[in-house]
Write a protein that holds these residues in place. Sequence first.
Motif, PDB file in Angstrom:
ATOM      1  N   ILE A 107     -32.874  28.021 -25.374  1.00  0.00           N
ATOM      2  CA  ILE A 107     -33.856  27.443 -24.465  1.00  0.00           C
ATOM      3  C   ILE A 107     -33.255  26.276 -23.673  1.00  0.00           C
ATOM      4  O   ILE A 107     -33.658  26.004 -22.542  1.00  0.00           O
ATOM      5  CB  ILE A 107     -35.128  27.042 -25.250  1.00  0.00           C
ATOM      6  CG1 ILE A 107     -36.303  26.781 -24.320  1.00  0.00           C
ATOM      7  CG2 ILE A 107     -34.891  25.853 -26.139  1.00  0.00           C
ATOM      8  CD1 ILE A 107     -36.796  28.004 -23.623  1.00  0.00           C
ATOM      9  N   THR A 147     -31.665  27.610 -20.711  1.00  0.00           N
ATOM     10  CA  THR A 147     -32.652  28.182 -19.808  1.00  0.00           C
ATOM     11  C   THR A 147     -33.360  27.099 -18.994  1.00  0.00           C
ATOM     12  O   THR A 147     -33.491  27.212 -17.783  1.00  0.00           O
ATOM     13  CB  THR A 147     -33.675  28.999 -20.623  1.00  0.00           C
ATOM     14  OG1 THR A 147     -32.958  29.954 -21.390  1.00  0.00           O
ATOM     15  CG2 THR A 147     -34.666  29.691 -19.750  1.00  0.00           C
ATOM     16  N   SER A 148     -33.806  26.040 -19.689  1.00  0.00           N
ATOM     17  CA  SER A 148     -34.605  25.048 -18.958  1.00  0.00           C
ATOM     18  C   SER A 148     -34.323  23.609 -19.358  1.00  0.00           C
ATOM     19  O   SER A 148     -34.843  22.693 -18.760  1.00  0.00           O
ATOM     20  CB  SER A 148     -36.086  25.332 -19.201  1.00  0.00           C
ATOM     21  OG  SER A 148     -36.395  25.029 -20.543  1.00  0.00           O
ATOM     22  N   GLY A 176     -34.990  22.670 -22.507  1.00  0.00           N
ATOM     23  CA  GLY A 176     -35.621  22.700 -23.830  1.00  0.00           C
ATOM     24  C   GLY A 176     -36.125  21.356 -24.303  1.00  0.00           C
ATOM     25  O   GLY A 176     -36.723  20.594 -23.539  1.00  0.00           O
ATOM     26  N   TYR A 215     -31.537  35.507 -19.244  1.00  0.00           N
ATOM     27  CA  TYR A 215     -31.927  34.348 -20.049  1.00  0.00           C
ATOM     28  C   TYR A 215     -32.270  34.817 -21.448  1.00  0.00           C
ATOM     29  O   TYR A 215     -33.046  35.753 -21.619  1.00  0.00           O
ATOM     30  CB  TYR A 215     -33.154  33.662 -19.446  1.00  0.00           C
ATOM     31  CG  TYR A 215     -32.922  33.081 -18.078  1.00  0.00           C
ATOM     32  CD1 TYR A 215     -32.484  31.773 -17.924  1.00  0.00           C
ATOM     33  CD2 TYR A 215     -33.142  33.845 -16.934  1.00  0.00           C
ATOM     34  CE1 TYR A 215     -32.278  31.239 -16.670  1.00  0.00           C
ATOM     35  CE2 TYR A 215     -32.936  33.316 -15.673  1.00  0.00           C
ATOM     36  CZ  TYR A 215     -32.498  32.014 -15.543  1.00  0.00           C
ATOM     37  OH  TYR A 215     -32.294  31.479 -14.302  1.00  0.00           O
ATOM     38  N   PRO A 218     -34.035  33.420 -24.766  1.00  0.00           N
ATOM     39  CA  PRO A 218     -34.751  32.266 -25.313  1.00  0.00           C
ATOM     40  C   PRO A 218     -34.474  32.080 -26.796  1.00  0.00           C
ATOM     41  O   PRO A 218     -33.817  32.902 -27.425  1.00  0.00           O
ATOM     42  CB  PRO A 218     -36.211  32.643 -25.075  1.00  0.00           C
ATOM     43  CG  PRO A 218     -36.228  34.128 -25.111  1.00  0.00           C
ATOM     44  CD  PRO A 218     -34.878  34.603 -24.658  1.00  0.00           C
ATOM     45  N   CYS A 225     -34.595  28.830 -30.177  1.00  0.00           N
ATOM     46  CA  CYS A 225     -33.955  27.584 -30.594  1.00  0.00           C
ATOM     47  C   CYS A 225     -33.809  27.628 -32.099  1.00  0.00           C
ATOM     48  O   CYS A 225     -34.755  27.455 -32.810  1.00  0.00           O
ATOM     49  CB  CYS A 225     -34.764  26.369 -30.188  1.00  0.00           C
ATOM     50  SG  CYS A 225     -33.981  24.839 -30.682  1.00  0.00           S
ATOM     51  N   ALA A 276     -31.137  30.542 -30.570  1.00  0.00           N
ATOM     52  CA  ALA A 276     -31.250  31.969 -30.283  1.00  0.00           C
ATOM     53  C   ALA A 276     -30.672  32.761 -31.448  1.00  0.00           C
ATOM     54  O   ALA A 276     -29.609  32.426 -31.958  1.00  0.00           O
ATOM     55  CB  ALA A 276     -30.504  32.291 -29.007  1.00  0.00           C
TER      56      ALA A 276
END
Lengths: 184, 359
Positions: free
Chosen positions: A84, A87-88, A90, A111, A113, A115, A117
Amino acid sequence: MSYITKSPWVIHYDGSSCNGCDIEVLACLTPMYDVERFGIINTGNPKHADIFLVTGSVNEQNIPVIKQIYEQMPKPKVVVAIGICATSGGVFRECYNIMGGVDTVIPVDVYVPGCAARPEAIIDGVVKGLGVLAEKRARLPQELAEERAQRLAVSEADEAEAVITVEIPGDAKAAAEKGDGQNV
Amino acid sequence: MSKRTIIPFGPQHPVLPEPVHLDLVIEDERVVEAIPSIGYIHRGLEKLVEKREFTEMVYVIERICGICSFGHGWGYCKSVEGNMGIVVPDRAEFLRTIWHELSRMHSHLLWLGLLADGFGFESLFMHSWRLRETVLDIFEKTTGGRVIFSVCKLGGVRKDIDADGLKEIVKLLAGMKAEIKELTDVFLEDYSVKNRLVGVGVLSRDEAAELCTVGPMARASGLRQDIRLDGHGAYAKLAFEPAVEEDGDCHARCKVRVRELFQSIDLITQCAESMPDGEISVPVKGSPSGEFVARMEQPRGEAYYYSIGNGSKFLERMRVRTPTNMNIPAMVKTLQGCDLADVPMLILTIDPCISCTER
């Protein structure tokens, strides 16, 4: 085995990850999950790699590193953002030294996702990346042709421009012709 | 006089999954100086205490590092619990100790694998990581997560392990013992492995003390230093003597970690046998207002957690000092005068965790 037509080589870079996703990426390669049996190899050399696995988000200092690795990889190439944070941002999204996900620096194709992964998710992400890789490979000849045409157009324009603008002062021109190594 | 060359090592390097950069000043094949530069993983998460409530902050602190995640969570909880005067139930302390020792096992097996990869023994790397999966399975079964499992909370733990679960863990670990022995005998006895480790990067007892090394690095140089000796958690009720070696070289550091693997199995077995009954957590009321320092023995050495509260839901300041930070000066010292080919060994034997160091 006929459903695997390509064994991608991957390169892994840890952006500013907490190690959680990194050790899961490595766990994919080790006997429990063992993707090496499909010929997927974790290489240290960007020029050998097809898929770029990035874990962790981006900060000021690792932007050039990520860009360099991405640019050194040959086309077609796929970027998979793992976890994550990649991706962003997190849980660290609001930290002062975090710029956000990897897509703020390089284009990301898949991507993953989580936490951290899970290895299954990472493998799934890489398999999805294979699809993207195939699409990109199909588009590659056209892309290269377009790029070449663009490059040619640019260099032609440059030449035309060069004829008009370059004016060498008389004495400098004489010095250059004499060839005494002066930098004009 | 031979020419000096500077070789950059990292940040993206096959030996380490994490980015660290070293400028190695080389004279022929010998390293004269090593200049580390860090900052590739700095996130600035200590400052998040201003935005996250102290109860939520556990999740952030656990993500300082994915390898010793549980220990960081426990350290933070210990610091804030001390701050607020919360007494954690015995059963919770025993459960925490079990997960912490399991984390140590997983960390040491991971490290053994990376070390084997560092000296090019690929199959040994695979075997270490295969054994590590058993420990991760125990984590998954007891907590639901593999590497980050957020089971520690302020006032206790979130999940309980019942008597059958404990028996199963003990049985699994007892079964692992023979396999670990087979694996670690290669590290300790094999001729070619010894060739890479014995006498490499010697750090004397005095140097280790002077450079403030912590954890296995200090213990391998003959310092009897282990925070578990102060008896936090369940350690006061367990029979325990830290693994200390005298040689101070890479082989001694390897030996210390191998002995700690067996020690952890022993500690977990003791915990399971003397597990007290009772609650696994107590409710947390109010907000922290004092200051408190907690210390933990992480797989890599002593970690230090400082918290100061101001009576509100947000801590005034949170400070973590991690073991790798303390071991970097010793690493730089051992790198001076070593062969270029030994550099990965020397970097790996401090078991660097850059993610902890930079936060």
